[in-house]
Write an enzyme that holds these catalytic residues in place. Sequence first.
Site, PDB file in Angstrom:
ATOM      1  N   ASN A 102     -10.976 101.924-117.479  1.00  0.00           N
ATOM      2  CA  ASN A 102     -12.072 101.209-117.818  1.00  0.00           C
ATOM      3  C   ASN A 102     -11.432  99.658-118.304  1.00  0.00           C
ATOM      4  OD1 ASN A 102     -10.887 100.820-120.924  1.00  0.00           O
ATOM      5  ND2 ASN A 102     -11.048 103.263-120.544  1.00  0.00           N
ATOM      6  N   ASP A 158     -10.636 110.350-120.034  1.00  0.00           N
ATOM      7  CA  ASP A 158     -10.128 111.341-120.896  1.00  0.00           C
ATOM      8  C   ASP A 158     -11.184 112.129-120.375  1.00  0.00           C
ATOM      9  OD1 ASP A 158     -12.053 111.249-123.540  1.00  0.00           O
ATOM     10  OD2 ASP A 158     -13.769 110.690-122.135  1.00  0.00           O
ATOM     11  N   PHE A 187     -12.504 105.396-133.521  1.00  0.00           N
ATOM     12  CA  PHE A 187     -14.208 104.358-132.721  1.00  0.00           C
ATOM     13  C   PHE A 187     -15.199 105.157-131.279  1.00  0.00           C
ATOM     14  CE2 PHE A 187     -13.662  99.801-133.148  1.00  0.00           C
ATOM     15  CZ  PHE A 187     -12.691  99.813-134.467  1.00  0.00           C
ATOM     16  N   LYS A 246     -13.838 115.663-134.566  1.00  0.00           N
ATOM     17  CA  LYS A 246     -11.745 115.016-134.912  1.00  0.00           C
ATOM     18  C   LYS A 246     -11.275 114.933-136.113  1.00  0.00           C
ATOM     19  CE  LYS A 246     -13.040 112.412-129.941  1.00  0.00           C
ATOM     20  NZ  LYS A 246     -12.453 111.845-129.129  1.00  0.00           N
TER      21      LYS A 246
HETATM   22  O1  PMT Z   1     -10.397  96.395-126.228  1.00  0.00           O
HETATM   23  P1  PMT Z   1     -10.919  95.779-126.168  1.00  0.00           P
HETATM   24  O2  PMT Z   1     -12.099  95.039-124.892  1.00  0.00           O
HETATM   25  O3  PMT Z   1     -11.209  95.077-127.348  1.00  0.00           O
HETATM   26  O4  PMT Z   1     -13.170  96.567-126.669  1.00  0.00           O
HETATM   27  C1  PMT Z   1     -13.316  97.498-127.498  1.00  0.00           C
HETATM   28  C2  PMT Z   1     -13.176  98.823-127.517  1.00  0.00           C
HETATM   29  C3  PMT Z   1     -15.273  98.546-127.206  1.00  0.00           C
HETATM   30  C4  PMT Z   1     -12.244  99.233-126.263  1.00  0.00           C
HETATM   31  C5  PMT Z   1     -13.005  99.558-129.068  1.00  0.00           C
HETATM   32  O5  PMT Z   1     -13.978  98.833-129.426  1.00  0.00           O
HETATM   33  C6  PMT Z   1     -13.739 101.148-129.195  1.00  0.00           C
HETATM   34  O6  PMT Z   1     -14.935 101.681-129.013  1.00  0.00           O
HETATM   35  N1  PMT Z   1     -12.404 101.940-128.500  1.00  0.00           N
HETATM   36  C7  PMT Z   1     -12.948 103.609-128.201  1.00  0.00           C
HETATM   37  C8  PMT Z   1     -12.935 103.304-126.799  1.00  0.00           C
HETATM   38  C9  PMT Z   1     -13.257 105.052-126.920  1.00  0.00           C
HETATM   39  O7  PMT Z   1     -12.228 105.852-126.040  1.00  0.00           O
HETATM   40  O8  PMT Z   1     -13.862 105.593-127.421  1.00  0.00           O
HETATM   41  P2  PMT Z   1     -15.006 107.490-126.884  1.00  0.00           P
HETATM   42  O9  PMT Z   1     -15.769 106.758-127.944  1.00  0.00           O
HETATM   43  O10 PMT Z   1     -14.130 107.454-125.705  1.00  0.00           O
HETATM   44  O11 PMT Z   1     -13.194 108.107-128.052  1.00  0.00           O
HETATM   45  C10 PMT Z   1     -13.619 108.261-129.689  1.00  0.00           C
HETATM   46  C11 PMT Z   1     -12.134 107.926-130.014  1.00  0.00           C
HETATM   47  O12 PMT Z   1     -11.327 109.275-129.832  1.00  0.00           O
HETATM   48  C12 PMT Z   1     -11.520 107.048-129.992  1.00  0.00           C
HETATM   49  O13 PMT Z   1     -10.795 106.182-131.012  1.00  0.00           O
HETATM   50  C13 PMT Z   1     -10.364 107.759-128.826  1.00  0.00           C
HETATM   51  O14 PMT Z   1      -9.331 106.610-129.174  1.00  0.00           O
HETATM   52  C14 PMT Z   1     -10.167 108.786-129.144  1.00  0.00           C
HETATM   53  N2  PMT Z   1      -9.486 109.423-128.251  1.00  0.00           N
HETATM   54  C15 PMT Z   1     -10.944 109.632-126.842  1.00  0.00           C
HETATM   55  C16 PMT Z   1     -10.292 110.176-125.974  1.00  0.00           C
HETATM   56  C17 PMT Z   1      -8.731 110.519-126.462  1.00  0.00           C
HETATM   57  N3  PMT Z   1      -8.828 111.465-124.752  1.00  0.00           N
HETATM   58  N4  PMT Z   1      -7.980 110.739-126.755  1.00  0.00           N
HETATM   59  C18 PMT Z   1      -8.584 109.925-127.496  1.00  0.00           C
HETATM   60  O15 PMT Z   1      -8.018 109.758-129.282  1.00  0.00           O
END
Ligand code: PMT
Length: 397
Positions: free
Chosen positions: A207, A276, A322, A340
Amino acid sequence: MLENKNILLGITGGIAAYKAVELLRLLKKTGANVNVIMTKSALEFVGRTTFEVLSENKVLTDLFSDTDSSVKHIDLATNANVVIIAPATANIIAKLGAGIADDALSTTMLAVACPVMICPSMNTNMYQNIQVQRNLDSLEKDGFNILDPDAGVLACKTVGAGRLPDPWFIFDRLEAMLVKKDLKSKKILVSAGPTVEAIDPVRFVSNHSSGKMGYAIARAAEKRGGQVTLISGPVTLEPPVNVECINVVNCEEMAEQMLSHLDETDIIIKVAAVADYRPVDPADSKIKKKDNKALSVAMTQNPDIAKLIGEKKRKDQFLVGFAAETDDLEKNAILKIKKKNLDMIAANLVGSSDSGFKADTNKVKLFFKDGSFIDIPLMDKEKVADILLDNIIEKKG
Ligand code: PMT
């Protein structure tokens, strides 16, 4: 932090005096008011005009001829919020230790009451000289902050300690010196960047995460006194100063590192954009193009690291996630807190050029387990990082 602050920059006579030009530029960029004092020897290495133009202030080199006020040096000392001497020669270090006041800089220093950073820079033998080391020790005991010199090839061709660190590093440590240490002795685990899931040896699924948001949080937490471990996917950023940085590539490696550091951690901040899904069976050699045939790659779900941590975490640990969303920010963020077992989630809209992926700024809404939320306006990721940490400290107690 340095905006509108009065900074006094002392420059003494060493070859590294040229680096003070760049340091001054960095200080001025923050919106600080910088006054420069140079010793007579410093003027042998760099001209005062450069510093006068860049600082937009007269440079003080002489207590009597440079100023129309006989107490200019006292005004500078009294008004200073922070003093930095870079480079600092053995001579100024000895004078500060002994309280000698025989020129503009040493005399001003006797009247200074704010935090001071001293950046020694000299030949290795001089730096290791027992008197110099004794003087540095005694200055440190007196409350001065000493920034150790770098080691490397010096101007005199000696190889060893004594080189003035790069201006960006001095600037970074100056900021760290001034920050309130409200995360002192806290262990903080941050994940940042993307994960990269191989399809074959040359192709992958990933990504747009640049790591900027996560690295900003790691840097801010370190400056606030935290012991920070950063688990980072592949990015092009410099590792933050004084942070243990562990590089990983894919979700499974990130999960392994996060979980192995979990027990000893107080605060976990999951900024990484974790894929994911990953290809079920990455090919060992490059998949060849077949004319006019579509390619399907079977994908399987990756472990959800945040969810695994949410299941395992102790009551005294604080877990922050996040959420990167293109729509329904609030609804999705609140769902993720529950799913979570997070204590807080920072939700950002992605897909615009000034927020989310890659941008230097971010527009974030913080949601808490208790149902409350805070809307943070668009701002630099560095500032978002500090507000996020303020809220963690407040909620964690
Ligand atoms: O790195 P930059 O360019 O500065 O951009 C910042 C960002 C947009 C990446 C950051 O601000 C951000 O939003 N990070 C989270 C991205 C994300 O994966 O979001 P999500 O909504 O898909 O996941 C939710 C949470 O679960 C996140 O804390 C993620 O780390 C966690 N997760 C998700 C999938 C997975 N398999 N394991 C996880 O731990």
